[in-house]
Design an enzyme around this catalytic site. Sequence first.
Site, PDB file in Angstrom:
ATOM      1  N   ASP A   1       4.216  -0.451   1.166  1.00 59.19           N
ATOM      2  CA  ASP A   1       3.527  -1.706   1.324  1.00 59.19           C
ATOM      3  C   ASP A   1       2.161  -1.801   1.212  1.00 59.19           C
ATOM      4  O   ASP A   1       1.588  -0.718   0.855  1.00 59.19           O
ATOM      5  CB  ASP A   1       3.712  -2.124   3.050  1.00 59.19           C
TER       6      ASP A   1
ATOM      7  N   ASP B   1      -0.936  -4.387   2.133  1.00 60.92           N
ATOM      8  CA  ASP B   1      -1.793  -4.930   3.128  1.00 60.92           C
ATOM      9  C   ASP B   1      -1.449  -4.271   4.527  1.00 60.92           C
ATOM     10  O   ASP B   1      -0.449  -4.337   4.828  1.00 60.92           O
ATOM     11  CB  ASP B   1      -1.579  -6.304   3.638  1.00 60.92           C
TER      12      ASP B   1
ATOM     13  N   ASP C   1       3.302  -0.855   7.778  1.00 62.13           N
ATOM     14  CA  ASP C   1       2.761  -0.948   9.057  1.00 62.13           C
ATOM     15  C   ASP C   1       3.327  -1.964   9.764  1.00 62.13           C
ATOM     16  O   ASP C   1       2.896  -2.409  11.025  1.00 62.13           O
ATOM     17  CB  ASP C   1       1.221  -1.355   8.672  1.00 62.13           C
TER      18      ASP C   1
END
Length: 222
Positions: free
Chosen positions: A10, A12, A170
């Site tokens: 991922d 961000d 995240d």
Amino acid sequence: MHPLKAIIFDLDGTLVDSARDLQDAVNVLLAEEELRQVDLDEVKSMIGDGVAKLVERAVSATGGDLSRLPALVVRFLQIYEANASRHTEAYPGVEETLAGLRSLGLPLAVVTNKPYAATIGILEALGLRAYFEAVVGGDTLPERKPHPAPILAALKHLGAAPEAALMVGDNYHDVQAARAAGVRAFAVTYGYSHKPHAELGADRLIDSMSELLPIAADAAAA
């Protein structure tokens, strides 16, 4: 357990801390709409499901007119993409870890719900673009995470089977997308998770990106 052959990240909240630039762009948009400003913690709680959802959450939280959402999303992108990497930084250990993973011969990809153009711009600005053989943005395909299609598209480009791949993210949609694609999932304990990390359902939690390299080295040699 299959030997590890590829890793998908991922963006961000995993590779880069982009919250400040997203906050700046959100607040420019809100100011144009004569709505109140949002602080950094508010913005972090809104990140993760793509630009449209970020704008929707910001406008909703400040009492704006959601009937104009499509136009507001277009305007937000104009504001954000002009300054997407002004304050955005890679998290500690990210570049060293990416370099180490490539030295192991592992192909890498980014799969993000951020638009492709902004993603490429950030990766290039931070000197990270060359580490990735594939980049799938939130507007690359009709589907976005938590749908498995973006992960499967990246794996096809990397030439790796799902059972030989790892997704590092995240947030809940990273783990859900990985599960749906048949890929093992790690979650970082920093970033912008909307749930307690222990509830994400990841195979493993890591507190810093630097922890990934020795784990990946062992998994690649398995």
